[in-house]
Design an enzyme around this catalytic site. Structure first.
Site, PDB file in Angstrom:
ATOM      1  N   GLY A   1     -57.033 -21.820  75.403  1.00  0.00           N
ATOM      2  CA  GLY A   1     -55.870 -22.710  75.347  1.00  0.00           C
ATOM      3  C   GLY A   1     -54.699 -22.078  74.619  1.00  0.00           C
ATOM      4  NE  ARG A   2     -57.488 -19.241  69.572  1.00  0.00           N
ATOM      5  CZ  ARG A   2     -58.648 -19.835  69.803  1.00  0.00           C
ATOM      6  NH1 ARG A   2     -58.677 -21.104  70.193  1.00  0.00           N
ATOM      7  NH2 ARG A   2     -59.800 -19.201  69.642  1.00  0.00           N
TER       8      ARG A   2
ATOM      9  CE  LYS B   1     -60.862 -31.561  70.025  1.00  0.00           C
ATOM     10  NZ  LYS B   1     -61.182 -30.697  71.201  1.00  0.00           N
TER      11      LYS B   1
ATOM     12  CD  GLU C   1     -55.646 -35.606  69.742  1.00  0.00           C
ATOM     13  OE1 GLU C   1     -56.387 -35.269  70.701  1.00  0.00           O
ATOM     14  OE2 GLU C   1     -55.743 -35.141  68.601  1.00  0.00           O
TER      15      GLU C   1
ATOM     16  CG  HIS D   1     -30.045 -22.599  51.846  1.00  0.00           C
ATOM     17  ND1 HIS D   1     -29.053 -22.424  50.896  1.00  0.00           N
ATOM     18  CD2 HIS D   1     -29.791 -21.690  52.824  1.00  0.00           C
ATOM     19  CE1 HIS D   1     -28.225 -21.470  51.300  1.00  0.00           C
ATOM     20  NE2 HIS D   1     -28.646 -21.019  52.462  1.00  0.00           N
TER      21      HIS D   1
ATOM     22  CE  LYS E   1     -60.150 -23.196  79.124  1.00  0.00           C
ATOM     23  NZ  LYS E   1     -60.494 -22.055  78.246  1.00  0.00           N
TER      24      LYS E   1
ATOM     25  CD  GLU F   1     -57.583 -23.837  68.161  1.00  0.00           C
ATOM     26  OE1 GLU F   1     -57.270 -23.540  69.335  1.00  0.00           O
ATOM     27  OE2 GLU F   1     -57.469 -24.984  67.708  1.00  0.00           O
TER      28      GLU F   1
HETATM   29  O1  F6P Z   1     -57.504 -27.619  69.020  1.00  0.00           O
HETATM   30  C1  F6P Z   1     -58.585 -27.555  69.865  1.00  0.00           C
HETATM   31  C2  F6P Z   1     -58.113 -27.341  71.285  1.00  0.00           C
HETATM   32  O2  F6P Z   1     -59.207 -27.216  72.126  1.00  0.00           O
HETATM   33  C3  F6P Z   1     -57.205 -26.117  71.420  1.00  0.00           C
HETATM   34  O3  F6P Z   1     -57.918 -24.920  71.468  1.00  0.00           O
HETATM   35  C4  F6P Z   1     -56.487 -26.456  72.683  1.00  0.00           C
HETATM   36  O4  F6P Z   1     -55.329 -25.676  72.862  1.00  0.00           O
HETATM   37  C5  F6P Z   1     -56.180 -27.947  72.442  1.00  0.00           C
HETATM   38  O5  F6P Z   1     -57.321 -28.442  71.735  1.00  0.00           O
HETATM   39  C6  F6P Z   1     -55.916 -28.732  73.693  1.00  0.00           C
HETATM   40  O6  F6P Z   1     -57.015 -28.620  74.560  1.00  0.00           O
HETATM   41  P1  F6P Z   1     -56.817 -29.065  76.104  1.00  0.00           P
HETATM   42  O7  F6P Z   1     -55.768 -28.139  76.676  1.00  0.00           O
HETATM   43  O8  F6P Z   1     -58.156 -28.879  76.719  1.00  0.00           O
HETATM   44  O9  F6P Z   1     -56.348 -30.490  76.098  1.00  0.00           O
END
Ligand code: F6P
Length: 545
Positions: free
Chosen positions: A265-266, A510, A211, A382, A205, A351
């Site tokens: 995002g979620r 972060k 990452e 199990h 987003k 979250e």
């Molecule tokens: O975990 C923090 C967060 O901002 C989430 O809300 C989001 O889904 C994820 O990192 C990835 O964010 P992006 O889609 O901006 O890379």
């Protein structure tokens, strides 16, 4: 919190004082058909909460709490596009992603349907064109593999949905997801693929998540081991709201499928973040999933509180968490293809509601989101069911299962169903020591041995669970189920009076990682770090020698 809400919180505590000493065995003895009073059905979806430790009076007071907390007015504000995400001054309109024009949702006086439909039509047409070979890799070769690079909501939703709907994805390209910045994730998944026939989706987003951007750059370099700079664009797609950043990365504008800041995002599976699912199952199935989401949206928007399934699930959660004091919630789908559903709900719930400051900026004064965890049945039986049956904590469980299998192995499904039904019953009813002793004696076990063993082989029962059943796992059923949990999270946040739609809690880690990374890379002195980190880093550095 309103005075009425305070009253009902206290009333519910009184209800628990009354109910905590009553075993579910007794509640069922008083009314063997509890299911008829403590279950709700909408079409083929049934929520059975008869094994929750509530009675009619407690349930009435839970509904009154929802009313006192203005759940309906807060719900209406969300659907009306009000900026209910107050700390980021944003609307919360993931419902617009799966709406029809007739729903007339707006954000800041602008109808969302034209925006949403233009992007939806574009990314679904792209998905179908890739699937039928109209859009190919650089050298005219069909895309055999799709790699989605994203994390959190840009990964968990597509991963969950692609697995859950695997029965609908047999003709599609092979889907691969990697999220972790850990190089083993990249190494294990990319080493077997051919850059020329691999479509790379960069899902972010913000297009700033470290990452994802680290993986994206490495993946682009991987493409360039086979393709030229002029060719690579044909194998690149971005799913993002940050068009400047996507351009800078080298993704052509017609390969960027965007969404908006009023989609968290979620909550973005129905947005272009869902492109991997569309590539896997095709546009028709994706639209069927959207219809499932919308079916539950409209139900949540219009059903009276007492008949409102997300409200019902939310109130069960309030009772378990705030009244019974259960610190966790186990999500247990009895469906191997739903193996990532617990992880998906983890982010959605924790979250959103893993917060301790209320909307006014004050400490909340009560518990909020539980720790969400889970595993598919029967595997879980199990692994950790020992604790659920004979442990010292109350661990509520949401059991989920489709009545019809997504395969032809009927005997397997019958056994799965038997286990699904058996577990909630055993957790609720348990088995008393007298009964265990009598059984052992009847089996010829010596009295002394039987008496010594009986306590160890008894089951306290009285463990609450809710069973959610539906006809079969279809795109519609999945959309409806996800929306059920999304709106459950909304209702609990409304009752807890917290902002469910920001996520400031992820920032501290972060930011610290950015600073520590400069030391790990040798660009900054270790002396600038906290002593705890210095010692640990020195130990790790020594191990790298
Ligand atoms: O975990 C923090 C967060 O901002 C989430 O809300 C989001 O889904 C994820 O990192 C990835 O964010 P992006 O889609 O901006 O890379």
């Amino acid at each position: 919190m309103t005075q009425d809400a305070r009253i009902f919180w206290q009333t519910l505590q009184d209800d628990w004082a009354r109910l905590r000493s009553i075993h579910l065995r007794d509640l069922f003895a008083q009314n063997p058909d509890r299911f008829l009073d403590f279950s709700a059905t909408k079409d083929d979806l049934t929520i059975d909460f008869s094994k929750e430790r509530v009675d009619y009076r407690a349930w009435t007071n839970l509904l009154a709490l929802a009313e006192a907390c203005d759940v309906e007015a807060k719900r209406d504000a969300m659907f009306a596009g009000e900026h209910i995400n107050t700390t980021e001054d944003r609307a919360v309109m993931h419902v617009a992603l799966r709406a029809k024009a007739i729903d007339s949702y707006c954000v800041d006086e602008e109808l969302t349907a034209p925006l949403v439909n233009a992007t939806l039509d574009a990314f679904l047409a792209f998905a179908d064109a890739v699937r039928d070979g109209q859009i190919t890799g650089t050298r005219g070769k069909r895309f055999t593999d799709v790699v989605n690079i994203g994390i959190g909501g840009s990964d968990l939703g597509p991963v969950m949905a692609v697995k859950a709907l695997a029965a609908y994805g047999e003709e599609g390209p092979q889907m691969h997801f990697f999220a972790n910045v850990d190089g083993t994730d990249f190494h294990d998944k990319m080493s077997k693929l051919n850059p020329a026939t691999t479509l790379l989706l960069i899902a972010s987003k913000t297009f700033t998540t470290s990452e994802t951007m680290t993986n994206a750059h490495t993946a682009k370099q991987w493409l360039l081991t086979e393709l030229s700079h002029s060719e690579v664009g044909q194998n690149l797609v971005a799913l993002s709201t940050n068009l400047n950043a996507t351009q800078e990365f080298g993704v052509a504008d017609d390969r960027v499928f965007g969404f908006w800041d009023w989609v968290g995002g979620r909550y973005s599976l129905c947005a272009s973040i869902g492109l991997p699912l569309a590539l896997a199952v095709g546009s028709a199935n994706f639209r069927e999933m959207l219809d499932g989401f919308r079916d539950m949206d409209l139900h949540f928007k219009t059903a009276p509180l007492a008949e409102n399934l997300p409200v019902l699930l939310a109130l069960i959660g309030i009772w378990r968490r705030n009244i019974m004091g259960a610190p966790t919630l186990a999500i247990m789908p009895y469906d191997q293809r739903m193996e990532r559903f617990p992880a998906y709900v983890q982010q959605m719930d924790m979250e959103s509601n893993g917060k301790s400051i209320n909307r006014a900026g004050d400490p909340v004064g009560h518990q909020t989101a539980p720790v969400i965890w889970g595993e598919v049945g029967t595997n879980a039986q199990h692994s950790f069911f020992q604790l659920l049956h004979q442990g010292t904590d109350i661990v509520p469980v949401d059991f989920l299962m489709a009545a019809q299998p997504g395969h032809g192995l009927g005997a397997h499904h019958e056994l799965l169903m038997a286990n699904f039904l058996a577990q909630s019953e055993a957790l609720a009813l348990g088995k008393e020591t007298d009964e265990v002793l009598a059984e052992m004696l009847a089996d010829g076990v010596g009295k002394d041995v039987a008496q010594a063993l009986a306590p160890h082989r008894s089951f306290h029962g009285n463990s609450p669970s809710t069973s959610i059943v539906y006809k079969e796992m279809t795109p519609f059923a999945l959309g409806r189920l996800v929306a059920l949990y999304e709106h459950k999270v909304f209702v609990q946040g409304a009752i807890w009076d917290i902002n469910s739609f920001d996520q400031w809690g992820v920032e501290l880690g972060k930011t610290a990682a950015v600073k520590i990374a400069t030391v790990v890379s040798g660009d900054a002195p270790i002396s600038g770090l906290h002593p705890s980190t210095q010692h640990l880093l020195k130990r790790m550095t020594a191990l790298q020698a």
